[in-house]
Scaffold this active site. Structure first.
Site, PDB file in Angstrom:
ATOM      1  N   LYS A  10      41.112  18.050  33.319  1.00  0.00           N
ATOM      2  CA  LYS A  10      39.939  17.551  32.615  1.00  0.00           C
ATOM      3  C   LYS A  10      40.092  17.830  31.114  1.00  0.00           C
ATOM      4  O   LYS A  10      41.039  18.503  30.689  1.00  0.00           O
ATOM      5  CB  LYS A  10      38.692  18.172  33.248  1.00  0.00           C
ATOM      6  N   TYR A  50      32.090  10.806  40.092  1.00  0.00           N
ATOM      7  CA  TYR A  50      31.149  11.891  40.412  1.00  0.00           C
ATOM      8  C   TYR A  50      29.863  11.376  41.054  1.00  0.00           C
ATOM      9  O   TYR A  50      28.822  12.031  40.956  1.00  0.00           O
ATOM     10  CB  TYR A  50      30.833  12.683  39.147  1.00  0.00           C
ATOM     11  N   ASN A 115      35.836  23.924  33.910  1.00  0.00           N
ATOM     12  CA  ASN A 115      36.729  24.527  34.909  1.00  0.00           C
ATOM     13  C   ASN A 115      38.100  23.850  34.987  1.00  0.00           C
ATOM     14  O   ASN A 115      38.790  23.922  35.993  1.00  0.00           O
ATOM     15  CB  ASN A 115      36.035  24.588  36.270  1.00  0.00           C
ATOM     16  N   HIS A 118      40.269  19.136  38.429  1.00  0.00           N
ATOM     17  CA  HIS A 118      39.535  18.578  39.573  1.00  0.00           C
ATOM     18  C   HIS A 118      40.534  18.250  40.670  1.00  0.00           C
ATOM     19  O   HIS A 118      41.643  17.796  40.380  1.00  0.00           O
ATOM     20  CB  HIS A 118      38.803  17.296  39.161  1.00  0.00           C
ATOM     21  N   GLU A 129      39.172   8.381  45.366  1.00  0.00           N
ATOM     22  CA  GLU A 129      39.516   8.733  43.991  1.00  0.00           C
ATOM     23  C   GLU A 129      40.856   8.125  43.573  1.00  0.00           C
ATOM     24  O   GLU A 129      41.021   7.695  42.430  1.00  0.00           O
ATOM     25  CB  GLU A 129      39.512  10.259  43.836  1.00  0.00           C
TER      26      GLU A 129
HETATM   27  P1  CMP Z   1      34.916  19.367  39.778  1.00  0.00           P
HETATM   28  O1  CMP Z   1      35.875  20.032  40.689  1.00  0.00           O
HETATM   29  O2  CMP Z   1      35.425  18.312  38.853  1.00  0.00           O
HETATM   30  O3  CMP Z   1      33.765  18.733  40.680  1.00  0.00           O
HETATM   31  C1  CMP Z   1      32.440  18.592  40.209  1.00  0.00           C
HETATM   32  C2  CMP Z   1      32.253  19.128  38.836  1.00  0.00           C
HETATM   33  O4  CMP Z   1      30.920  19.293  38.434  1.00  0.00           O
HETATM   34  C3  CMP Z   1      32.818  20.525  38.799  1.00  0.00           C
HETATM   35  O5  CMP Z   1      34.212  20.492  38.887  1.00  0.00           O
HETATM   36  C4  CMP Z   1      32.218  21.056  37.520  1.00  0.00           C
HETATM   37  O6  CMP Z   1      32.976  20.707  36.394  1.00  0.00           O
HETATM   38  C5  CMP Z   1      30.887  20.336  37.492  1.00  0.00           C
HETATM   39  N1  CMP Z   1      29.813  21.240  37.866  1.00  0.00           N
HETATM   40  C6  CMP Z   1      29.536  21.689  39.096  1.00  0.00           C
HETATM   41  N2  CMP Z   1      28.477  22.508  39.068  1.00  0.00           N
HETATM   42  C7  CMP Z   1      28.085  22.583  37.771  1.00  0.00           C
HETATM   43  C8  CMP Z   1      27.065  23.271  37.097  1.00  0.00           C
HETATM   44  N3  CMP Z   1      26.207  24.061  37.741  1.00  0.00           N
HETATM   45  N4  CMP Z   1      26.972  23.111  35.763  1.00  0.00           N
HETATM   46  C9  CMP Z   1      27.835  22.307  35.106  1.00  0.00           C
HETATM   47  N5  CMP Z   1      28.832  21.632  35.699  1.00  0.00           N
HETATM   48  C10 CMP Z   1      28.950  21.764  37.014  1.00  0.00           C
END
Ligand code: CMP
Length: 146
Positions: A10, A50, A115, A118, A129
């Protein structure tokens, strides 16, 4: 059948220079790279990617973050045994505070909204996806196994 998953670095991971590390971990594990692209995703693509999270309070911020172009996304398709599940194990828990050492998130981040990466969470998500990010002709490359 060959198992495949969608893994993305990301924008925060690209910004922080972690693309090569993440690719390297999958390569060294023995997974095969069959799709790779660098792009700023459209809002439509991010929303579809998403879609399951569309009711969440962080959805708009997540879509903006993915699409604002401050840094691009690296999208990948990886192939190999149990790659959907093992890819998630290699990424670590979605919330980096819960991600163990030795995982990508456990080694490099602390914040759920940043984070780094993904990975598809199921066979259904992987199929959706890969089609969404690599739906064009020839975008996933079948190449000979070792
Ligand atoms: P990802 O694995 O891309 O899948 C869903 C994404 O939503 C996750 O990683 C985070 O980047 C985002 N996400 C999930 N929970 C939260 C949260 N509480 N606040 C902000 N971003 C979130």
């Amino acid at each position: 059948a060959k198992e495949r998953t969608f893994i993305a670095v990301k924008p925060d991971g690209v910004q922080r220079g972690l693309v090569s590390d993440i690719i390297s971990r999958f390569e060294r594990r023995g997974y095969k790279l069959v799709g790779l692209k660098l792009l700023v995703p459209s809002v439509g693509l991010a929303k579809e990617h998403y879609a399951d999270l569309s009711s969440k309070p962080f959805f708009a911020g997540l879509v903006d973050y993915m699409t604002n172009g401050k840094a691009p996304v690296v999208g990948m398709v990886w192939e190999g045994p149990a790659v959907i599940k093992q890819g998630r194990v290699m990424l670590g828990a979605t919330d980096p505070k819960a991600a163990g050492p030795g995982t990508i998130r456990g080694d490099y981040c602390l914040t759920i909204g940043r984070n780094i990466c993904h990975g598809s969470d199921s066979a259904e998500s992987a199929q959706k996806e890969i089609e969404l990010w690599f739906g064009g002709r020839g975008e996933v490359v079948d190449w000979a196994s070792n």
